[in-house]
Design a protein around this motif. Structure first.
Motif, short mmCIF file in Angstrom:
data_model
loop_
_atom_site.label_atom_id
_atom_site.label_comp_id
_atom_site.label_asym_id
_atom_site.label_seq_id
_atom_site.Cartn_x
_atom_site.Cartn_y
_atom_site.Cartn_z
N HIS A 1 0.83 -1.20 0.00
CA HIS A 1 0.00 0.00 0.00
C HIS A 1 0.87 1.26 0.00
N GLY A 2 0.51 2.21 -0.82
CA GLY A 2 1.19 3.50 -0.86
C GLY A 2 1.30 4.01 -2.29
N SER A 3 0.52 5.04 -2.62
CA SER A 3 0.46 5.50 -4.01
C SER A 3 0.39 7.02 -4.10
N ARG A 4 0.45 7.49 -5.33
CA ARG A 4 0.38 8.93 -5.59
C ARG A 4 -0.37 9.15 -6.91
N HIS A 5 -1.18 10.20 -6.95
CA HIS A 5 -1.86 10.58 -8.19
C HIS A 5 -0.89 11.38 -9.07
N VAL A 6 -0.84 11.08 -10.35
CA VAL A 6 -0.01 11.85 -11.28
C VAL A 6 -0.81 12.14 -12.54
#
Length: 376
Positions: free
Chosen positions: A159-164
């Protein structure tokens, strides 16, 4: 050897040792920080689809490594789909989504990553990246380890994400096109596309991204390009430039490349593209000035030409789209992948439409790293 010369050499050697020690210390510190962050992440037991580019020399070994890693982690829903000449990363990712995959992992270079992202963008599914390419520019911009496959796998499967943002280049004169060509770093027309298209693949394997400079030298005296450009700003206003002459026109989502900064103001999550218009005059003098401009940008962190430039210009403007009508067809590229020559094209941006598994997460994302479909 005279004593002053010996002292000077010893001093230089001492300074070099200090610099090397400092670089190694910084790398060790960053490595420790990365290990601490990854140890704190929770595994995500979902359906993974690994999209593998088998043309990469290390692809077969990486595939075996991934299988061992997943088995050790207890990840049981794992499938592999390989790209082919007639089946790119986009087609493979669409197949994976039809198969019910929750996280799509691109195993390859920037070309594989961008084509997989083209299909994943806007779906609400997360994209993982295992870099095995030459440049791995997007992975580097995201902070994903490029020389530690276990660390990259840990990032992709926890788990661990970023919007780009995702950029799109649409060839408006291609009546058969059913989608815009995605780019995550830089897309462009003119000199940069010619340089990339003329790069020797074998030389690229041997000296990596430096091979582009060899190709660039061969095309320094190619003619300029001319056309009309209409740029739409974030507030919806438009600005048209008629009869624009340029060497290259680029749209950037990320502006950092090895060693240099092409677009210091470019940000992968601001919902806008950075458009850069480059021109030179005076033969080699203009290209020398342009190199100085890029060095100036890299050092100062500010977009634009150096105050010392006399025969080159770097003009930058931000916007959400740019439409170009050219006098004659020119080559185009997206993240280093060549597209057919075009006279009429458009650059667009899909704001924060892609969810990417990264070490440094976006605090606004939920713990799952899965986002709802975004429609502008």
């Amino acid at each position: 050897m005279p004593k002053p010369v010996v002292i000077t050499i010893a001093a230089i050697a001492f300074v070099l040792v200090l610099i090397i020690a400092a670089v190694l210390a910084v790398r060790l510190y960053r490595r420790r920080r990365l290990v601490e962050r990854l140890d704190a992440r929770d595994d995500d037991q979902v359906h993974y689809a690994f999209i593998v580019n088998p043309s990469k020399p290390q692809a077969a070994e990486r595939k075996r490594h991934i299988k061992r890693f997943c088995a050790a982690k207890g990840l049981t829903e794992v499938e592999f789909i390989e790209t082919r000449l007639d089946k790119d990363g986009r087609a493979c990712a669409l197949e994976a989504l039809r198969n019910g995959a929750d996280v799509i992992v691109a195993v390859g270079g920037d070309g594989t990553v961008r084509t997989v992202a083209s299909a994943v963008s806007g779906t609400g599914h997360a994209l993982g990246i295992i870099p095995i390419g030459t440049g791995n520019l997007f992975a580097r911009n995201m902070g994903i380890p490029v020389d530690d496959i276990d660390a990259a796998l840990t990032v992709a499967t926890s788990h661990g994400s970023r919007h780009v943002d995702v950029g799109r280049l649409t060839l408006l004169d291609d009546r058969n096109a059913d989608h815009g060509h995605a780019f995550l770093i830089i897309a462009g027309i003119g000199f940069d596309a010619v340089m990339i298209g003329d790069t020797d693949p074998e030389l690229k394997k041997n000296i990596s991204w430096l091979a582009y400079f060899v190709s660039g030298v061969k095309n320094l005296f190619a003619p300029k390009y001319r056309g009309n450009v209409t740029i739409t700003s974030a507030d919806g206003s438009t600005h048209t430039i008629s009869g624009l002459a340029f060497r290259t026109f680029m749209a950037g989502n990320c502006g950092q490349i090895p060693v240099f900064s092409l677009m210091p103001d470019a940000s992968y999550d601001d919902g806008i593209l950075d458009f850069e218009v480059i021109d030179t005059s005076g033969g080699l003098l203009g290209w020398a000035n342009l190199f100085g401009d890029v060095v100036h940008q890299t050092i100062s962190g500010k977009a634009g030409s150096s105050p010392l430039s006399t025969n080159s210009t770097i003009d930058q403007i931000q916007g959400v789209s740019a439409e170009i009508m050219l006098e004659k067809p020119v080559l185009a590229q997206v993240d280093g992948d060549m597209l057919p020559a075009t006279k009429h094209l458009r650059f667009d941006v899909e704001r924060k439409s892609l969810c990417v598994r990264v070490p440094e997460v976006d605090p606004d994302l939920s713990v799952t790293g899965i986002i709802p479909t975004i429609k502008d």
